[in-house]
Write an enzyme that holds these catalytic residues in place. Structure first.
Site: not given
Length: 227
Positions: A131-132, A162
């Site tokens: 993910c991030h 996003e």
């Protein structure tokens, strides 16, 4: 000896100037941790600043998360995570960067964490992120000066995702774009669909739905190294 996996967590708790909290995304740790434990691996934690990192994404109806957070050993470990400079790459077989939007603010700038992950990779270990979490990959350089992600397939929270969560103008940069600038070969599925990829001991996943698959690929990579 049991394989050792180090979860790397953000210490950043503010979601830009929105006034909303953030932190590491708990399900992206809880579900992989359960799989690693089932495989007989040892788990530990590091965060950018050490201590107790902020949390996000807790779902009390998720039994895996509930068991993870209720475990006294886990609670103790998460309350006193190590800082990167306190650890040695020689002690770990894999580093797993968890996501959560907080990762976008502090993982890229942590030179000590980047050096730790590079050390694990260059001694033949696995580096993973979901993910991030791949924000932690953007500034990792190997001994030859190249970026870790250069020329490798990489999956991460996409620009489209996003935008879909309304944070494209809040995060300090778009992660997919930055990784592409570093030479990563971006691979992705539709918004919020499970998608993960392994390439040369680098394992990455697109979003929270991909966390368990990332963990499965880490196990596959580590087991292949011991054959």
């Amino acid at each position: 000896m049991a394989k050792k996996v180090l979860f790397a967590l953000t210490s950043h708790g503010a979601l830009g100037d929105t006034g909303r909290p953030t932190g590491f995304y708990v399900p992206e740790v809880a579900h992989p941790a359960a799989l690693f434990r089932a495989a007989g691996y040892e788990i530990s934690y590091v965060s950018v600043q050490g201590g107790a990192p902020p949390r996000d994404g807790v779902d009390p109806d998720d039994q895996v998360q509930a068991a993870f957070l209720a475990d006294p050993d886990t609670a103790a470990a998460l309350s006193t995570t190590a800082a990167p400079g306190e650890l040695s790459a020689d002690d770990y077989d894999a580093v797993f960067y968890a996501g959560g939007h907080g990762a976008m603010w502090d993982l890229p700038g942590s030179e000590e964490l980047a050096a730790l992950a590079a050390g694990v990779y260059e001694r033949g270990g696995v580096v993973a992120a979901v993910c991030h979490g791949p924000a932690g990959l953007v500034n990792i350089r190997l001994g030859d000066g190249s970026y870790l992600v250069e020329g490798k397939q990489v999956s991460t929270f996409t620009n489209e995702e996003e935008a879909a969560v309304g944070l494209a103008e809040v995060v300090p940069f778009l992660l997919e774009s930055r990784l592409a600038e570093r030479g990563a070969k971006i691979t992705k599925a539709g918004n919020f669909a499970e998608h993960a990829v392994a390439d040369q001991r680098l394992v990455t996943g697109q979003n929270p739905a991909s966390a368990l698959r990332v963990a499965e690929l880490v196990v596959e990579q580590l087991e292949a190294l011991t054959v």
